[in-house]
Design a protein around this motif. Structure first.
Motif, PDB file in Angstrom:
ATOM      1  N   VAL A 126      -7.441   0.411  -3.774  1.00 11.40           N
ATOM      2  CA  VAL A 126      -6.281   0.109  -4.636  1.00 11.40           C
ATOM      3  C   VAL A 126      -5.343   1.310  -4.673  1.00 11.40           C
ATOM      4  O   VAL A 126      -5.778   2.443  -4.890  1.00 11.40           O
ATOM      5  N   GLY A 127      -4.066   1.036  -4.464  1.00 13.44           N
ATOM      6  CA  GLY A 127      -3.042   2.079  -4.567  1.00 13.44           C
ATOM      7  C   GLY A 127      -1.934   1.631  -5.495  1.00 13.44           C
ATOM      8  O   GLY A 127      -2.028   0.573  -6.125  1.00 13.44           O
ATOM      9  N   PRO A 128      -0.858   2.417  -5.555  1.00 14.42           N
ATOM     10  CA  PRO A 128       0.286   2.033  -6.388  1.00 14.42           C
ATOM     11  C   PRO A 128       0.851   0.688  -5.932  1.00 14.42           C
ATOM     12  O   PRO A 128       0.803   0.399  -4.749  1.00 14.42           O
ATOM     13  N   PRO A 129       1.360  -0.186  -6.782  1.00 16.24           N
ATOM     14  CA  PRO A 129       1.663   0.113  -8.180  1.00 16.24           C
ATOM     15  C   PRO A 129       0.520  -0.159  -9.162  1.00 16.24           C
ATOM     16  O   PRO A 129       0.713   0.007 -10.356  1.00 16.24           O
ATOM     17  N   ALA A 130      -0.653  -0.589  -8.651  1.00 16.58           N
ATOM     18  CA  ALA A 130      -1.740  -0.891  -9.590  1.00 16.58           C
ATOM     19  C   ALA A 130      -2.303   0.386 -10.219  1.00 16.58           C
ATOM     20  O   ALA A 130      -2.892   0.352 -11.298  1.00 16.58           O
ATOM     21  N   VAL A 131      -2.162   1.510  -9.516  1.00 16.08           N
ATOM     22  CA  VAL A 131      -2.522   2.822 -10.072  1.00 16.08           C
ATOM     23  C   VAL A 131      -1.296   3.715  -9.903  1.00 16.08           C
ATOM     24  O   VAL A 131      -0.373   3.354  -9.168  1.00 16.08           O
ATOM     25  N   PRO A 132      -1.260   4.872 -10.560  1.00 16.47           N
ATOM     26  CA  PRO A 132      -0.035   5.684 -10.510  1.00 16.47           C
ATOM     27  C   PRO A 132       0.293   6.176  -9.106  1.00 16.47           C
ATOM     28  O   PRO A 132      -0.607   6.351  -8.285  1.00 16.47           O
ATOM     29  N   GLU A 133       1.586   6.396  -8.891  1.00 12.89           N
ATOM     30  CA  GLU A 133       2.043   6.973  -7.631  1.00 12.89           C
ATOM     31  C   GLU A 133       1.222   8.215  -7.320  1.00 12.89           C
ATOM     32  O   GLU A 133       0.914   9.010  -8.210  1.00 12.89           O
ATOM     33  N   GLY A 134       0.848   8.359  -6.057  1.00  9.81           N
ATOM     34  CA  GLY A 134       0.131   9.566  -5.646  1.00  9.81           C
ATOM     35  C   GLY A 134      -1.373   9.466  -5.828  1.00  9.81           C
ATOM     36  O   GLY A 134      -2.086  10.398  -5.509  1.00  9.81           O
TER      37      GLY A 134
END
Ligand code: PLP
Length: 427
Positions: free
Chosen positions: A368-376
């Motif tokens: 899981v990456g952004p946008p489900a978790v913060p950028e970076g």
């Protein structure tokens, strides 16, 4: 002659996000993978693996009693109601499920809707001009969209930070009708909202508290009524939303609260009025799963126990497997109690490399990456189910252990400084 000033084409879109661009620069293709899941396992590309990436926490989506109930409803009522509740889409099953949800949560009434996402979109009908809605920055996309669709002023408080919420409430227009909106258990890292402090702040300032219990209703608390019950503030919550797609082995959503609010939503929420109602097999499956979840508390005890053991093992291996104590900021906040384990991975390429390694080792997870978790940031989201065996959990831990032993240029999943998962930007 080439057109020197070509008109923009709506269909010319760049790849969605830096995270996805980075993933697509690798050979790994982790999304939209067809699979068939059952009893803690899945068949992916013809290979049986441990399913550690499914939200069927209580293991009810393939329970024979649940599937039999769905099959009977399918034979009796057909595949679809082909219309919205108001006009031609109401079966006796809708009312029966609504009564069961209200009874389970101890609310005056409940409305079932076609998805959990729509339950949160329906909230827009409560948020009128001049009202103020206070939203945790890590809230689920559907809550954010429900607030945006409404006409109220939206204020975002820092993730799980009731002191910040309190300040925003204190500064708000005293004449505005107010609501505080939060996930009960946050979907990506499984952290609990600090509901005692949130509900207390809301009460202090005359605001209503609305809690999305998509991941925790059916799972947490002495009677399984959710995070608010676990934290002793079930009665302080004014309105619940939730889904049948996680603990309740089906698909569909609900809103539960005072009768006058539910009636208002039934007649005004566009997400309810203008969408075909929950279909018969889904209704019967949800009803059956709700009853089983109440009758078989061992399911929630089992999955919570397995998750706690796995979290300990991953942490012992050196993974940053949450809870990041700083994440749910308030002092004394309980650690994530649930079946969602977020292994922080940092760089997108490393995230999907770890994901591929786990799959090759026979374990399906979710990168899981952004946008489900913060950028970076990025995570491997591991989820457990009541139907997992101890051997399944051993296999998950072993797959993570072999990733650790596999030489690779500096494995960023390991010993990385903790990063809070609260998004800083609106999703
Ligand atoms: C917190 C939260 N709310 C709502 C939803 C939407 O539920 P559904 O899948 O039933 O549309 C989800 C789904 O992932 C969720 O995680």
């Amino acid at each position: 002659m080439p057109d020197s000033n070509p008109r923009p084409d709506l269909f010319d879109k760049a790849p969605a996000s830096p995270f996805l661009r980075a993933v697509h620069a690798t050979p790994v293709r982790p999304y939209y993978r067809p699979l068939r899941a059952r009893d803690g396992e899945a068949v992916v590309d013809g290979r049986k693996v441990v399913m550690a990436g499914c939200n069927d926490y209580l293991g009810l989506a393939t329970d024979p009693r649940v599937t039999a109930a769905a099959a009977t409803a399918l034979q009796t009522y057909g595949t679809s109601c082909s219309g919205a509740r108001t006009l031609n889409g109401t079966l006796p099953l809708h009312g029966e499920l609504e009564a069961a949800v209200a009874d389970f949560l101890g609310t005056e009434d409940a409305a079932v809707v076609t998805t959990g996402f729509q339950a949160n979109l329906a909230l827009a009908a409560l948020f009128g001009p001049g009202d103020a809605v206070f939203s945790d920055t890590a809230n689920h996309a559907s809550l954010i969209d429900g607030i945006r669709l409404g006409a109220a002023h939206r204020l975002r408080y820092r993730h799980a930070d009731p002191a910040h919420l309190d300040r925003l409430l204190a500064d708000a227009d005293p004449a505005a009708a107010k609501a505080v909106v939060t996930d009960g258990m946050f979907s990506m890292d499984g952290a609990l909202a600090p509901l005692p402090a949130v509900t207390a702040a809301a009460r202090r300032h005359g605001a209503r508290t609305l809690v999305d219990g998509a991941h925790d209703i059916g799972l947490l608390g002495p009677a399984g009524r959710g995070a608010a019950e676990l934290l002793g503030v079930h009665e302080q919550v004014d309105l619940f939303t939730g889904t049948f797609s996680k603990c309740f082995g089906s698909t569909g959503g609900f809103l539960a609260g005072p009768a006058r609010v539910i009636t208002h939503l039934r007649y005004t929420a566009r997400a309810i009025l203008f969408s075909a109602s929950m279909p018969p097999p889904a209704l019967a499956a949800a009803m059956s799963a709700l009853e089983i979840s109440i009758d078989e508390p061992w399911r929630r005890h089992r999955v919570l126990d397995l998750a706690s053991r796995l979290r300990t093992r991953l942490t012992a291996l050196g993974y940053d497997a949450g809870p990041a104590p700083a994440d749910p900021a308030p002092p004394g906040a309980p650690p994530p109690p649930g079946p969602v384990i977020a292994v922080r991975t940092g760089d997108p390429a490393d995230c999907v490399r770890l994901w591929q390694h786990l799959l090759d080792a026979g374990v399906y997870t979710n990168p899981v990456g952004p946008p489900a978790v913060p950028e970076g940031s990025s995570i491997i989201r591991v989820t457990l189910q009541a139907t997992h065996t101890d051997t399944h959990v051993d296999r998950i831990a072993e797959a993570f252990a072999t990733a650790r032993r596999t030489p690779r240029p500096a494995d960023p999943a390991l010993a990385r400084p903790r990063q809070p998962l609260a998004p800083e930007t609106a999703r």
